[in-house]
Design a protein around this motif. Structure first.
Motif, short mmCIF file in Angstrom:
data_model
loop_
_atom_site.label_atom_id
_atom_site.label_comp_id
_atom_site.label_asym_id
_atom_site.label_seq_id
_atom_site.Cartn_x
_atom_site.Cartn_y
_atom_site.Cartn_z
N VAL A 161 0.71 -1.23 0.13
CA VAL A 161 0.00 -0.20 -0.14
C VAL A 161 1.07 1.12 0.01
CG1 VAL A 161 -2.25 -0.68 0.96
CG2 VAL A 161 -0.36 -0.35 2.53
N GLY A 162 0.82 2.17 -0.71
CA GLY A 162 1.48 3.41 -0.91
C GLY A 162 0.81 4.57 0.01
N SER A 163 1.65 5.12 0.29
CA SER A 163 1.72 6.43 1.13
C SER A 163 0.49 7.39 0.32
CB SER A 163 2.68 7.48 1.22
OG SER A 163 3.68 6.76 2.21
N GLY A 164 -0.34 7.87 1.07
CA GLY A 164 -1.31 8.76 0.28
C GLY A 164 -2.18 8.17 -0.50
N THR A 165 -1.70 7.71 -1.65
CA THR A 165 -2.55 6.85 -2.76
C THR A 165 -3.47 6.10 -2.01
OG1 THR A 165 -0.63 7.27 -4.21
CG2 THR A 165 -2.32 5.93 -4.95
N GLY A 166 -3.04 5.16 -1.00
CA GLY A 166 -3.76 4.04 -0.56
C GLY A 166 -4.77 4.80 0.27
N VAL A 167 -4.35 5.97 0.94
CA VAL A 167 -5.42 6.82 1.89
C VAL A 167 -6.60 6.96 0.88
CG1 VAL A 167 -5.84 8.43 3.30
CG2 VAL A 167 -3.97 7.32 3.57
N TRP A 168 -6.20 7.76 -0.09
CA TRP A 168 -7.28 8.27 -1.06
C TRP A 168 -8.11 7.10 -1.46
CZ3 TRP A 168 -6.07 12.40 1.30
CH2 TRP A 168 -4.89 12.98 0.93
N GLN A 169 -7.41 6.10 -2.08
CA GLN A 169 -8.29 4.98 -2.70
C GLN A 169 -9.16 4.30 -1.48
OE1 GLN A 169 -5.14 2.57 -3.88
NE2 GLN A 169 -5.25 3.29 -5.98
N MET A 170 -8.71 3.94 -0.36
CA MET A 170 -9.55 3.21 0.57
C MET A 170 -10.68 4.29 1.35
SD MET A 170 -6.91 0.92 2.56
CE MET A 170 -5.56 2.01 2.97
N SER A 171 -10.40 5.55 1.41
CA SER A 171 -11.36 6.31 2.01
C SER A 171 -12.51 6.67 0.67
CB SER A 171 -10.71 7.71 2.29
OG SER A 171 -10.11 8.54 1.26
N GLU A 172 -12.29 6.45 -0.38
CA GLU A 172 -13.21 6.47 -1.43
C GLU A 172 -14.20 5.30 -1.38
OE1 GLU A 172 -13.62 9.67 -2.47
OE2 GLU A 172 -13.37 9.65 -4.65
N MET A 173 -13.49 4.08 -0.95
CA MET A 173 -14.22 2.70 -0.79
C MET A 173 -15.12 2.78 0.22
SD MET A 173 -10.95 0.27 -1.74
CE MET A 173 -11.76 -1.34 -1.17
N VAL A 174 -14.60 3.60 1.34
CA VAL A 174 -15.44 3.80 2.59
C VAL A 174 -16.66 4.55 2.11
CG1 VAL A 174 -15.49 4.78 4.88
CG2 VAL A 174 -13.56 3.47 4.35
N ARG A 175 -16.67 5.63 1.39
CA ARG A 175 -17.54 6.39 1.13
C ARG A 175 -18.54 5.67 -0.13
NH1 ARG A 175 -16.24 10.91 -1.44
NH2 ARG A 175 -17.68 12.11 -0.68
N ALA A 176 -18.07 4.71 -0.61
CA ALA A 176 -18.93 3.98 -1.66
C ALA A 176 -19.58 2.81 -0.76
CB ALA A 176 -17.91 3.63 -2.80
N GLY A 177 -19.33 2.67 0.39
CA GLY A 177 -19.72 1.56 1.16
C GLY A 177 -18.97 0.15 0.75
#
Ligand code: FES
Length: 574
Positions: A161-177
């Motif tokens: 998992v990459g710094s920042g990039t992984g955060v943005w990707q996973m937080s979008e997954m949380v928002r998408a449920g």
């Protein structure tokens, strides 16, 4: 070049005097236990340290400085370490960028005001690199940059998992449920598991690469991980080399020429580097007196193929980049496009440094003929919405959105954006163009990294992952998306962005370099005449910054800091 002493060594204006003030300068330094002969005229090397526990990416710099000192002593110099303002990207509010120019002033005056003949700049987290390069450039002493190195690859549930990039990707997954908050949080300890900077090709890795591409660091500076002993070895070699540079009197301005900046721009395109490199290189060039323009990034870099398969655009991380050969392997691949004769800090040319650089993994470092992404450098778009230009990174954008026309959905501030974006009744769909205002240099203030606005949940739930976004903000180098950034003039300076209204049609055409607000000239003029400037800060740094910061297309330096004052010895202190 010969190795003779130059006719004048500035530290001797402090330590070489046989009078009362010479006593004062020497005696107080000796209270740290140094013997007298260290002040006998040998080069005094300042180690400019951005160590801070509030800048976690630079948290290992006290140890790194010790290795620089070893090298300085070995080569017959005397190292003296000094702290400067450290800018931690993840902690500092409202944004570390607000303080880049302030830190550069600290660096400049600390160097000039002290008995220093040459400087090693210890840089890591995003803004610590440009602030040190800018400040040192305004003094123009013999100088070498040493980056702290990236973190080891993040590891989460068996995957990188990459710094920042992984955060943005996973937080979008949380928002998408698609992911729970608990799962998301469990990655915190796994993503950042060693000392060092973000291990994606974010701004820190980009700027470490730029320092190397400019010739201002020893080869391999960009990619060796912070935790790898080779980073310490590089520090020691840097310490040795700066002493030689002082003896040879090789100044920053002899290395950071127009050719060096052209090399950096092309290298930035080849590595798929951050859009932040634009604003920082413009500011550094301004300090050293090189005439660099926003258009140069498009003209020189936009046709260069991205040959590095690294996140956020690609798959791998900085640790993989190091093992594949690092930046010398990239520069060797694009060598025909570079000014091979450009001088670097080790006294050799770029060509001599990289001509035989090996590549050990062609899936990480591709070739120009078989690139990771063709013509992927930074594009500069213009039009009535951005008369002085705006930037977009096509390699981080969705191809189908590079030509797009859609109605604006406007947010006057980032707070308004956060308040509205999750509202199911918000009139927005995937064809809309999200417009964010008042996040530029003056507006935020400090030009925050908020340009990659998260998508609305109702769009994410359709499986759509990208929309056109336009702002006067910057974007984290670890982020991605079809985001038009650095719009100039910004909204808070009365740029046309300030008067975009909901429903206005906007056309983005990256191949034609166009950004157009589809209203008449008369209507645009009418709206601009009604525009009112936001209230300005009343005191302190915020006031000075907002009153004097230049627009993004000029590098967002303070207007009175552009250029340099050299390193002449100031008048006596006693
Ligand atoms: Fe410091 Fe990314 S937050 S390098």
């Amino acid at each position: 070049m010969d190795s003779e002493k130059p006719p004048f060594r500035r530290s001797q204006a402090w330590f070489g005097r046989q009078d009362r003030d010479g006593f004062v300068h020497r005696s107080w330094i000796k209270n740290q236990g140094y013997p007298h002969d260290l002040l006998d005229g040998r080069p005094i090397i300042g180690i400019c340290n951005t160590w801070s526990e509030l800048t976690p990416c630079n948290g290992h710099f006290r140890e790194l400085a010790e290795f620089v000192k070893r090298g300085v002593y070995e080569a017959g110099g005397f190292p003296l370490e000094f702290p400067v303002m450290s800018l931690g990207e993840t902690q500092l509010r409202p944004t570390a960028m607000l303080f880049r120019n302030l830190a550069s002033m600290d660096v400049e005056e600390s160097i000039r005001g002290n008995p220093i003949d040459g400087v090693v700049l210890l840089m890591g987290c995003d803004k610590t690199t440009p602030s040190l390069m800018m400040g040192a450039a305004s003094c123009d002493l013999p100088t070498i940059g040493l980056s702290g190195g990236p973190m080891l690859n993040g590891k989460f549930r068996g995957k990188d998992v990459g710094s920042g990039t992984g955060v943005w990707q996973m937080s979008e997954m949380v928002r998408a449920g698609e992911m729970t908050m608990a799962e998301f949080s469990s990655c915190e300890s796994d993503m950042h598991r060693s000392s060092g900077t973000c291990m994606t090709m974010g701004t820190a890795s980009t700027m470490a690469s730029m320092v190397e591409a400019l010739g201002m660091a020893l080869p391999e500076n960009a990619a060796i991980p912070a935790a790898d002993t080779r980073r310490k070895r590089l520090a020691q070699l840097t310490g040795r080399r700066i002493v030689e540079m002082v003896k040879q009197d090789i100044k920053m301005s002899q290395i950071m020429t127009r050719q060096a900046f052209e090399n950096a721009i092309r290298t930035n395109a080849a590595i798929g580097g951050s859009t932040n490199a634009v604003i920082h290189l413009l500011a550094i060039a301004g300090r050293i007196g090189v005439d660099l323009k926003l258009e140069d990034f498009d003209k020189l870099g936009s046709e260069v193929n991205n040959i590095l398969n690294l996140q956020p655009s690609g798959k791998y991380l900085m640790e993989d980049f190091c093992y594949a050969g690092g930046l010398p392997a990239v520069m060797r691949e694009i060598l025909p496009m570079l000014h091979g004769d450009a001088l670097t800090v080790n006294g050799k040319t770029i060509r001599e440094n990289v001509a035989n650089a090996p590549c050990y993994n062609r899936d990480v470092i591709k070739t120009v003929d078989d690139p990771f992404m063709p013509a992927a450098g930074i594009a500069v778009v213009r039009g009535n919405l951005a008369p002085n230009g705006a930037v977009i990174k096509p390699s981080a954008a969705s191809k189908h959105l590079l030509q797009h026309r859609g109605p604006a959905v406007v947010f006057e501030s980032i707070e308004e954006f956060h308040a509205k974006i999750d509202d199911p009744d918000l009139d927005i769909d995937e064809n809309s163009v999200m417009v964010l205002k008042n996040c530029g240099p003056r507006g935020y203030p400090g030009m925050a990294e908020v340009g990659n606005m998260p998508l609305p949940p109702k769009v994410l739930k359709k499986g759509i992952t990208d929309m056109v976004r336009i702002s006067d903000a910057r974007m984290s180098g670890t982020a991605y998306g079809t985001t038009v950034l650095h719009t100039s003039p910004e909204a808070a300076a009365g740029g046309p962005l300030a008067v975009v209204q909901n429903g206005d049609m906007i056309e983005l055409n990256v191949p034609e370099r166009k950004l157009h607000l589809e209203i008449s000239d008369e209507e645009l003029a009418r709206r601009l005449a009604l525009w009112k400037s936001p209230e300005k800060p009343k005191r302190g740094w915020y006031k000075l910054y907002v009153e004097t910061v230049q627009q993004a297309h000029l590098g967002a330096d303070l207007d009175f800091l552009v250029g340099g004052s050299g390193a002449a010895v100031p008048r006596d202190s006693h």
